[in-house]
Design a protein around this motif. Sequence first.
Motif, PDB file in Angstrom:
ATOM      1  N   UNK A 119       5.263   9.289 -10.639  1.00 43.47           N
ATOM      2  CA  UNK A 119       5.324  10.275  -9.563  1.00 43.47           C
ATOM      3  C   UNK A 119       6.595  10.219  -8.764  1.00 43.47           C
ATOM      4  N   UNK A 120       7.431   9.212  -9.027  1.00 41.20           N
ATOM      5  CA  UNK A 120       8.691   9.027  -8.308  1.00 41.20           C
ATOM      6  C   UNK A 120       8.503   9.028  -6.791  1.00 41.20           C
ATOM      7  N   UNK A 121       7.410   8.404  -6.364  1.00 40.73           N
ATOM      8  CA  UNK A 121       7.198   8.250  -4.926  1.00 40.73           C
ATOM      9  C   UNK A 121       8.028   7.083  -4.403  1.00 40.73           C
ATOM     10  N   UNK A 122       8.463   7.184  -3.144  1.00 42.36           N
ATOM     11  CA  UNK A 122       9.249   6.119  -2.548  1.00 42.36           C
ATOM     12  C   UNK A 122       8.436   4.834  -2.488  1.00 42.36           C
ATOM     13  N   UNK A 123       9.072   3.731  -2.921  1.00 40.52           N
ATOM     14  CA  UNK A 123       8.397   2.436  -2.919  1.00 40.52           C
ATOM     15  C   UNK A 123       9.229   1.428  -2.142  1.00 40.52           C
ATOM     16  N   UNK A 124       8.565   0.704  -1.268  1.00 36.61           N
ATOM     17  CA  UNK A 124       9.252  -0.297  -0.458  1.00 36.61           C
ATOM     18  C   UNK A 124       9.592  -1.514  -1.302  1.00 36.61           C
ATOM     19  N   UNK A 125      10.748  -2.151  -1.056  1.00 34.56           N
ATOM     20  CA  UNK A 125      11.072  -3.399  -1.763  1.00 34.56           C
ATOM     21  C   UNK A 125      10.052  -4.488  -1.443  1.00 34.56           C
ATOM     22  N   UNK A 126       9.919  -5.438  -2.352  1.00 29.65           N
ATOM     23  CA  UNK A 126       8.961  -6.532  -2.172  1.00 29.65           C
ATOM     24  C   UNK A 126       9.254  -7.343  -0.914  1.00 29.65           C
ATOM     25  N   UNK A 127      10.531  -7.504  -0.587  1.00 31.19           N
ATOM     26  CA  UNK A 127      10.875  -8.280   0.611  1.00 31.19           C
ATOM     27  C   UNK A 127      10.499  -7.536   1.893  1.00 31.19           C
ATOM     28  N   UNK A 128      10.565  -6.213   1.867  1.00 26.87           N
ATOM     29  CA  UNK A 128      10.151  -5.436   3.029  1.00 26.87           C
ATOM     30  C   UNK A 128       8.651  -5.590   3.258  1.00 26.87           C
ATOM     31  N   UNK A 129       7.890  -5.615   2.176  1.00 26.68           N
ATOM     32  CA  UNK A 129       6.446  -5.805   2.298  1.00 26.68           C
ATOM     33  C   UNK A 129       6.134  -7.196   2.843  1.00 26.68           C
ATOM     34  N   UNK A 130       6.898  -8.211   2.391  1.00 26.38           N
ATOM     35  CA  UNK A 130       6.721  -9.568   2.931  1.00 26.38           C
ATOM     36  C   UNK A 130       7.000  -9.569   4.431  1.00 26.38           C
ATOM     37  N   UNK A 131       8.073  -8.927   4.824  1.00 26.12           N
ATOM     38  CA  UNK A 131       8.447  -8.897   6.240  1.00 26.12           C
ATOM     39  C   UNK A 131       7.366  -8.231   7.085  1.00 26.12           C
ATOM     40  N   UNK A 132       6.766  -7.157   6.569  1.00 24.39           N
ATOM     41  CA  UNK A 132       5.709  -6.473   7.310  1.00 24.39           C
ATOM     42  C   UNK A 132       4.505  -7.388   7.524  1.00 24.39           C
ATOM     43  N   UNK A 133       4.171  -8.191   6.505  1.00 26.45           N
ATOM     44  CA  UNK A 133       3.040  -9.112   6.619  1.00 26.45           C
ATOM     45  C   UNK A 133       3.315 -10.231   7.616  1.00 26.45           C
ATOM     46  N   UNK A 134       4.583 -10.570   7.810  1.00 24.79           N
ATOM     47  CA  UNK A 134       4.930 -11.709   8.659  1.00 24.79           C
ATOM     48  C   UNK A 134       5.566 -11.297   9.985  1.00 24.79           C
TER      49      UNK A 134
END
Length: 308
Positions: A40-55
């Motif tokens: 679908x070519x939807x925007x996907x956040x980098x894995x490090x951004x997801x880590x940062x959001x959790x922390x």
Amino acid sequence: MRLAFLGTPAFSVPALDALAAAGHHVAVVVAQPDRPAGRGQELRAPATKEWAARHGVPVLQPEKVKDGRLAAALGGLGLDVLVVVAYGRILGTDLLRLAPHGAVNVHASLLPRWRGAAPIQWAIAAGDRETGVTIMQMDEGLDTGDVLLQRACPVGEDDAEGLARRLAVLGGAALVETLTLLERRQVVPVRQDPAGVTLAPVLTRDHGRLDFARPAAALACQVRAFRPWPGTFTTLGGRPLKVHAAEARGDAGLAPGAARADEGGLLVGCGAGSALLVTEVQQEGKRRVRAAEFLQGHPLPPGTVLGA
């Protein structure tokens, strides 16, 4: 230490986990911008951004890093060091000299072997029995900085994804060890030996083309190295055929490229009197299947040659 972490993909996350567990303060995560991904070519956040959001860690995602804006944003954070793990951008002098301890990088090879973008894949493709991680003091060259610490590990039978997972964890531990030594001023930087330099260039689709004039052992390494990207392939009857899994075999009495059905799959003659047993394949537009299953629906006519 108080640090900025520059990294983007999943490979970077074990280093973040290791830093947090060791009590280092990640003041900010710098990642590349969200990119389109999937069918679908939807925007996907980098894995490090997801880590940062959790922390609860702030995130910066600049499009450019050499216009001075990133250095200005980081300059007021009172950083001790910049940590770079698979960020995917070349840093300028303003960033390399921003913190007292400069910028340290986790590189997935034993430098100076395999400088460049794809060290894990090229180590497997070359048949290396050992690789590892290097913690490097970054300079303005491409992986040319002084070595601060190295840790080795066997390549084994992993493909690129499996080896990357092991090296990511090893790199996180080596990074924490290095920061401790930096704090104690116990690091002795070592210049890289120019005589040992090999390059690991960016992968292209054509790197996956199988040349059956090469020995089967080299082709089996190529299949593991370039799985999943760019993948390895040949042609059968003029049509592309992806090769997902294969094993080296001894002399099967087949000329290079000549193929026949075998109990374990598709047996192909290779260079140096060897043969490659192809065990998983995929036709264009079709699903991945065992080679034996593929051959049930696609019997090989006499004289079949792959890649012709």
